[in-house]
Enzyme design. Structure first.
Site, PDB file in Angstrom:
ATOM      1  N   GLU A  17      30.387  37.282  35.333  1.00  0.00           N
ATOM      2  CA  GLU A  17      31.245  36.269  34.710  1.00  0.00           C
ATOM      3  C   GLU A  17      30.774  34.872  35.115  1.00  0.00           C
ATOM      4  OE1 GLU A  17      35.729  36.481  34.737  1.00  0.00           O
ATOM      5  OE2 GLU A  17      35.478  34.583  35.817  1.00  0.00           O
ATOM      6  N   ASP A 109      47.622  31.264  31.563  1.00  0.00           N
ATOM      7  CA  ASP A 109      48.696  30.828  32.474  1.00  0.00           C
ATOM      8  C   ASP A 109      49.505  29.716  31.831  1.00  0.00           C
ATOM      9  OD1 ASP A 109      48.228  32.532  34.656  1.00  0.00           O
ATOM     10  OD2 ASP A 109      46.487  31.328  35.230  1.00  0.00           O
ATOM     11  N   TYR A 147      45.602  44.126  36.421  1.00  0.00           N
ATOM     12  CA  TYR A 147      45.916  43.586  37.757  1.00  0.00           C
ATOM     13  C   TYR A 147      46.298  44.742  38.666  1.00  0.00           C
ATOM     14  CZ  TYR A 147      46.092  39.508  34.805  1.00  0.00           C
ATOM     15  OH  TYR A 147      45.756  38.544  33.895  1.00  0.00           O
ATOM     16  N   HIS A 151      50.428  41.832  38.049  1.00  0.00           N
ATOM     17  CA  HIS A 151      50.399  40.420  37.635  1.00  0.00           C
ATOM     18  C   HIS A 151      51.524  39.690  38.375  1.00  0.00           C
ATOM     19  CE1 HIS A 151      51.212  36.955  34.974  1.00  0.00           C
ATOM     20  NE2 HIS A 151      49.903  36.949  34.853  1.00  0.00           N
ATOM     21  N   GLN A 178      41.430  42.041  37.815  1.00  0.00           N
ATOM     22  CA  GLN A 178      41.443  40.874  38.687  1.00  0.00           C
ATOM     23  C   GLN A 178      40.667  41.263  39.942  1.00  0.00           C
ATOM     24  OE1 GLN A 178      41.387  37.910  39.103  1.00  0.00           O
ATOM     25  NE2 GLN A 178      43.476  37.227  38.725  1.00  0.00           N
ATOM     26  N   HIS A 268      32.042  44.418  37.615  1.00  0.00           N
ATOM     27  CA  HIS A 268      32.024  43.102  36.952  1.00  0.00           C
ATOM     28  C   HIS A 268      32.081  42.067  38.060  1.00  0.00           C
ATOM     29  CE1 HIS A 268      32.593  40.159  33.804  1.00  0.00           C
ATOM     30  NE2 HIS A 268      33.618  39.648  34.440  1.00  0.00           N
TER      31      HIS A 268
END
Ligand code: FAD
Length: 285
Positions: A17, A109, A147, A151, A178, A268
């Protein structure tokens, strides 16, 4: 290429990423690092979308560059903060026209200063509504966020996983987690997701903590639980950056090995636009 097609030939994917560089110097730095990372032949790369769409132009320019000039299978992150259906349609048509076939769709967000997410009129309340719209209107391969420690807005992990199931049913083709540091939590999460009927790949999101400043920031954000073992090492090497760096890398290498040995469908890597740590870790795997 769609990442779901890539899954047909790759049991495990290795991906990176990036975020769009902020200025000219960061852009030069990014160019050097991407050149180094390309040697690792990642399965795909992803580019984040700044909070509230703040980097939209740079995100779209960078995905275009990585996909069409560098030839990497590229995923564009996209959030629906402040976005009406008309805006989403226009933005995704623009990405499709650039040949982007893969999206990471997110709710995003709440804007700074606001605690609760409020969709604009004609917008989307949850990522699952965005997935539903995109599934209906376009032909992208779509990733969603997961998550493993729930979350922050969710009341419980169980409830969050039920909401995740809604997102998957609305069209998420695979999930990226995450970042986290405790593999056991990932294994438990995957087992709970499977029990709920989520059968898509859940790719673990990994970041090496290699500096004291990073661990302080993560502790403040409480983004993920930091295991005592890692916290103790970093505390010990607080005033010795080379040793701290090595302790962080060693921890991440053993975390990644354990994940791959225990069936994770790849890794990832949150690169923070750097290459050194990613190269050392991937070369050791
Ligand atoms: P959702 O899936 O909508 O979930 C948000 C909350 O709503 C959760 O608590 C969920 O349980 C709840 N919920 C969902 N559906 C329902 C429902 N039907 N009823 C009641 N509650 C519900 N942010 C950026 O700004 N840019 C990025 O590029 C970016 N990339 C990311 C990449 C990854 C891999 C991850 C894990 C996160 C990323 N984020 C990014 C952060 C993300 O935008 C935030 O975490 C955001 O708060 C939630 O987005 P979501 O898509 O997970 O939302």
């Amino acid at each position: 290429m769609k990442i779901t097609d890539l899954f047909l030939s790759q049991d495990k994917t290795f991906s990176f990423e990036f975020f769009p560089p902020r200025d000219e110097i960061s852009a030069v730095d990014f160019g050097i690092n991407i050149g180094r990372l390309m040697k690792l032949s990642p399965s795909f790369v992803t580019v984040t979308y700044g909070a509230g769409g703040s980097t939209q132009e740079r995100t779209f320019a960078l995905v275009d560059y990585l996909q069409n000039r560098i030839g990497l299978t590229t995923v564009a992150h996209y959030t629906c903060v402040n976005a009406t259906r008309d805006k989403v349609r226009a933005d995704l048509e623009a990405l499709s026209a650039k040949g982007i076939q893969n999206l990471m769709l997110l709710r995003g967000d709440p804007p700074k200063g606001e605690t609760k997410f409020a969709p604009p009129a004609g917008g989307f309340r949850y990522a699952s509504e965005l997935f539903e719209y995109v599934e209906d209107q376009f032909d992208f391969c779509k990733a969603g966020a997961a998550y493993i420690e729930k979350h922050p807005e969710a009341i419980s992990l169980e409830e969050d996983i039920l909401n995740l199931k809604t997102k998957v049913d609305a069209g998420a083709d695979f999930l990226i987690t995450q970042l986290f540091f405790i593999n056991e939590l990932y294994y438990q999460f995957v087992a709970m997701a499977r029990e709920t009927g989520i059968n898509q790949r859940i790719i673990p999101g990994i970041i090496p903590l290699t500096s004291y400043a990073q661990i302080e920031r993560f502790t403040k954000m409480s983004a993920a639980t930091i295991p005592d073992e890692l916290r103790d090492k970093i505390e010990t090497y607080k005033n010795n950056p080379p040793k701290m760096y090595q302790a962080g890398i060693d921890f991440t290498i053993s975390q990644c090995k354990d994940l791959l040995d225990n069936g994770a469908p790849g890794l990832h890597f949150y690169t923070l636009n750097k290459s050194r740590a990613a190269i050392e870790i991937f070369e050791s795997l």
